[in-house]
Design a protein around this motif. Structure first.
Motif, PDB file in Angstrom:
ATOM      1  N   ASP A  96     -53.372 -69.800 -61.377  1.00 25.18           N
ATOM      2  CA  ASP A  96     -53.541 -68.404 -60.979  1.00 25.18           C
ATOM      3  C   ASP A  96     -53.925 -68.283 -59.507  1.00 25.18           C
ATOM      4  OD1 ASP A  96     -52.965 -67.794 -63.575  1.00 25.18           O
ATOM      5  OD2 ASP A  96     -55.002 -67.236 -64.142  1.00 25.18           O
ATOM      6  N   ILE A  97     -54.845 -69.141 -59.068  1.00 28.93           N
ATOM      7  CA  ILE A  97     -55.275 -69.091 -57.670  1.00 28.93           C
ATOM      8  C   ILE A  97     -54.122 -69.465 -56.744  1.00 28.93           C
ATOM      9  CG2 ILE A  97     -56.764 -70.191 -55.950  1.00 28.93           C
ATOM     10  CD1 ILE A  97     -58.900 -70.433 -58.133  1.00 28.93           C
ATOM     11  N   ALA A  98     -53.427 -70.564 -57.060  1.00 32.33           N
ATOM     12  CA  ALA A  98     -52.328 -71.018 -56.205  1.00 32.33           C
ATOM     13  C   ALA A  98     -51.234 -69.962 -56.104  1.00 32.33           C
ATOM     14  CB  ALA A  98     -51.751 -72.324 -56.754  1.00 32.33           C
ATOM     15  N   LEU A  99     -50.930 -69.309 -57.216  1.00 31.40           N
ATOM     16  CA  LEU A  99     -49.872 -68.300 -57.210  1.00 31.40           C
ATOM     17  C   LEU A  99     -50.280 -67.101 -56.368  1.00 31.40           C
ATOM     18  CD1 LEU A  99     -47.066 -67.938 -58.466  1.00 31.40           C
ATOM     19  CD2 LEU A  99     -48.154 -66.623 -60.294  1.00 31.40           C
ATOM     20  N   LYS A 100     -51.531 -66.672 -56.496  1.00 27.89           N
ATOM     21  CA  LYS A 100     -52.001 -65.520 -55.728  1.00 27.89           C
ATOM     22  C   LYS A 100     -52.045 -65.809 -54.236  1.00 27.89           C
ATOM     23  CE  LYS A 100     -54.756 -63.451 -59.450  1.00 27.89           C
ATOM     24  NZ  LYS A 100     -54.077 -62.137 -59.483  1.00 27.89           N
ATOM     25  N   LEU A 101     -52.250 -67.070 -53.868  1.00 29.16           N
ATOM     26  CA  LEU A 101     -52.293 -67.442 -52.452  1.00 29.16           C
ATOM     27  C   LEU A 101     -50.922 -67.807 -51.904  1.00 29.16           C
ATOM     28  CD1 LEU A 101     -55.594 -69.532 -52.297  1.00 29.16           C
ATOM     29  CD2 LEU A 101     -55.227 -67.155 -51.627  1.00 29.16           C
ATOM     30  N   GLY A 102     -49.889 -67.748 -52.762  1.00 34.43           N
ATOM     31  CA  GLY A 102     -48.528 -67.993 -52.299  1.00 34.43           C
ATOM     32  C   GLY A 102     -48.074 -69.429 -52.349  1.00 34.43           C
ATOM     33  N   TYR A 103     -48.822 -70.316 -53.029  1.00 35.72           N
ATOM     34  CA  TYR A 103     -48.446 -71.729 -53.142  1.00 35.72           C
ATOM     35  C   TYR A 103     -47.750 -71.950 -54.480  1.00 35.72           C
ATOM     36  CZ  TYR A 103     -51.200 -72.951 -49.028  1.00 35.72           C
ATOM     37  OH  TYR A 103     -51.687 -73.045 -47.747  1.00 35.72           O
ATOM     38  N   ARG A 104     -46.473 -71.583 -54.528  1.00 34.91           N
ATOM     39  CA  ARG A 104     -45.734 -71.647 -55.800  1.00 34.91           C
ATOM     40  C   ARG A 104     -45.560 -73.078 -56.290  1.00 34.91           C
ATOM     41  NH1 ARG A 104     -42.962 -66.937 -57.208  1.00 34.91           N
ATOM     42  NH2 ARG A 104     -41.440 -68.186 -58.360  1.00 34.91           N
ATOM     43  N   ASP A 105     -45.395 -74.035 -55.367  1.00 39.44           N
ATOM     44  CA  ASP A 105     -45.252 -75.425 -55.795  1.00 39.44           C
ATOM     45  C   ASP A 105     -46.528 -75.918 -56.463  1.00 39.44           C
ATOM     46  OD1 ASP A 105     -46.650 -75.329 -53.325  1.00 39.44           O
ATOM     47  OD2 ASP A 105     -46.218 -77.459 -52.984  1.00 39.44           O
ATOM     48  N   LEU A 106     -47.673 -75.554 -55.905  1.00 37.42           N
ATOM     49  CA  LEU A 106     -48.952 -75.962 -56.483  1.00 37.42           C
ATOM     50  C   LEU A 106     -49.184 -75.256 -57.817  1.00 37.42           C
ATOM     51  CD1 LEU A 106     -51.468 -77.676 -56.019  1.00 37.42           C
ATOM     52  CD2 LEU A 106     -52.516 -75.706 -54.870  1.00 37.42           C
ATOM     53  N   ALA A 107     -48.757 -74.005 -57.913  1.00 36.83           N
ATOM     54  CA  ALA A 107     -48.886 -73.280 -59.178  1.00 36.83           C
ATOM     55  C   ALA A 107     -48.069 -73.966 -60.274  1.00 36.83           C
ATOM     56  CB  ALA A 107     -48.429 -71.834 -59.001  1.00 36.83           C
ATOM     57  N   ALA A 108     -46.867 -74.414 -59.936  1.00 33.94           N
ATOM     58  CA  ALA A 108     -46.032 -75.107 -60.919  1.00 33.94           C
ATOM     59  C   ALA A 108     -46.666 -76.436 -61.336  1.00 33.94           C
ATOM     60  CB  ALA A 108     -44.634 -75.355 -60.348  1.00 33.94           C
ATOM     61  N   LEU A 109     -47.233 -77.150 -60.373  1.00 28.84           N
ATOM     62  CA  LEU A 109     -47.909 -78.408 -60.683  1.00 28.84           C
ATOM     63  C   LEU A 109     -49.086 -78.167 -61.630  1.00 28.84           C
ATOM     64  CD1 LEU A 109     -48.423 -81.451 -60.225  1.00 28.84           C
ATOM     65  CD2 LEU A 109     -49.763 -80.813 -58.197  1.00 28.84           C
ATOM     66  N   ALA A 110     -49.850 -77.104 -61.382  1.00 26.00           N
ATOM     67  CA  ALA A 110     -50.994 -76.789 -62.241  1.00 26.00           C
ATOM     68  C   ALA A 110     -50.549 -76.490 -63.664  1.00 26.00           C
ATOM     69  CB  ALA A 110     -51.768 -75.611 -61.660  1.00 26.00           C
ATOM     70  N   LEU A 111     -49.406 -75.824 -63.827  1.00 25.79           N
ATOM     71  CA  LEU A 111     -48.904 -75.553 -65.170  1.00 25.79           C
ATOM     72  C   LEU A 111     -48.473 -76.833 -65.875  1.00 25.79           C
ATOM     73  CD1 LEU A 111     -46.847 -72.226 -65.061  1.00 25.79           C
ATOM     74  CD2 LEU A 111     -49.144 -72.652 -65.940  1.00 25.79           C
TER      75      LEU A 111
END
Length: 412
Positions: A164-179
């Protein structure tokens, strides 16, 4: 109806010049370039060189990102964002390593994980991002040394917060990794509800593809097959709301109506709001907010305005949901020609959730529309004193709505 930015640098220069109340000749006098070149760039006959754009930004005293179209949240202060995000990335990368700290007891860690999740829901992103890496590291250590269902659930939930944090900050690659990490931990917890939450989050990250997005929603519902608990009903309902977002993105009104109806049935089974269930806040209010968002995505402005005016958010509505409603309503008001009402709702969104409001895409849409509508937007004196309306300049509109004239991010 406001004139839309056509996404050219020249058009953005023209927009910012007009907002500064300058003619082309007046701006050209401030540049080390000719009036002719400025005219050709603005009309699209010439490409704007980086040096030219920099000179215009200096002359107008604005951030260059406002002219290039770059998102100031993720580009204005890359060092500060990197300093905030890098420890989260390191903690995610170390998921299969056996770290050697001495972590706090599991109940303490679980409470800390819940606190960070609460901070995200309250849009206190900087505080959440700062605390998150240590919690992930400690939970990872505990999972390796004393594995059990509770710790795997806590770790999966914390990975979801990282997403959630990565996506809100615009780091889509990190958001995908977190999932991906969330799926890894949810499998070890043998928790179908957590796994279904992950599919919901994946679907939202694939809204560009109706086919893939709805397949992920179906996969989430499959995981919940046979589950009859209140938790399962809430997650199934949230999956339907995810389908609403995907279908609305592609103007599939039939699918939107079907999934909203299914979500409302499940909200009745859940009874009231359920903020405690995986922090989804599923219930009637969240369903109504998603319905309003669908009107915005499908550009159904009159229907959206009727619904927005009829909605009364309970005092218990979580901050992130309340801010979403306010920004969506601001867009609707702006699109139906009610500029003063639009600005009032943006101001309120900023007051409620300043960090979320700054980077919400709806904020940019509303502000762009407002500054195109007229040289000045009248704001009633309820926001400025007594007497008649107050005329606001471009910089005041941006400042009051949560985007400064220089495009500064929340991390300054």
């Amino acid at each position: 109806m406001p004139v839309r930015d056509d996404d050219r640098t020249g058009a953005r220069i023209r927009q910012q010049r007009r907002l500064a109340h300058l003619t082309q000749r007046q701006l050209a006098e401030r540049l080390p370039y000719s009036y002719s070149l400025l005219n050709q760039v603005e009309c699209g006959a010439r490409t704007a060189a980086p040096e030219f754009v920099d000179a215009v930004a200096r002359a107008l005293r604005i951030d260059v990102a406002l002219l290039t179209g770059a998102d100031p949240v993720t580009t204005l202060h890359p060092r500060r964002l990197a300093a905030l995000v890098h420890p989260i990335r390191e903690a995610l990368d170390a998921y299969d390593l056996d770290p050697d700290p001495t972590p706090a007891p599991l109940p303490t860690l679980t409470m800390a994980a819940d606190t960070v999740c609460q901070q995200v829901r309250a849009t206190r992103l900087r505080a959440a991002a700062t605390a998150l890496p240590g919690i992930i590291t400690d939970l990872t250590h505990t999972a390796h040394t004393r594995p059990g269902t509770e710790v795997w659930r806590a770790l999966a939930s914390t990975y979801r917060t990282a997403h959630d944090i990565a996506l809100k900050l615009g780091y889509r690659d990190l958001a995908a990794l977190a999932l991906d990490r969330m799926g890894w931990a949810a499998d070890r917890a043998s928790d179908p509800c957590l796994a279904a939450v992950r599919q919901y989050k994946r679907a939202l990250s694939h809204q560009e593809s109706t086919y893939l997005g709805l397949r992920l929603i179906t996969a989430g519902h499959t995981l919940l097959a046979g589950q009859t608990s209140r938790e399962a009903h809430a997650i199934a309902g949230q999956l339907h709301l995810g389908a609403v977002a995907v279908a609305a993105r592609h103007s599939d009104r039939t699918a939107v109506d079907e999934h909203l109806a299914a979500a409302r049935e499940l909200a009745a089974l859940v009874g009231g709001e359920a903020p405690e269930i995986h922090w989804l806040s599923f219930g009637r209010t969240n369903t109504d907010i998603h319905a309003l968002g669908a009107h915005v995505r499908m550009r159904q402005w009159d229907d959206g305005l009727r619904q927005a005016r009829a909605m009364r958010l309970p005092l218990s509505t979580v901050t992130s949901r309340r801010a979403r409603y306010l920004v969506d309503r601001a867009v609707i008001e702006m699109e139906t020609g009610r500029t003063e009402a639009s600005l009032r709702h943006l101001v309120e969104a900023r007051r409620v959730a300043p960090e979320q409001t700054r980077y919400h895409p709806g904020t940019r849409e509303a502000v762009t529309g407002l500054v195109h509508t007229a040289p000045h937007v009248g704001l009633p004196r309820a926001h400025g004193g007594v007497g008649g309306p107050v005329a606001l300049t471009r910089s005041q509109i941006c400042e009051r709505s949560g985007r400064s004239a220089a495009g500064r991010s929340v991390h300054e």
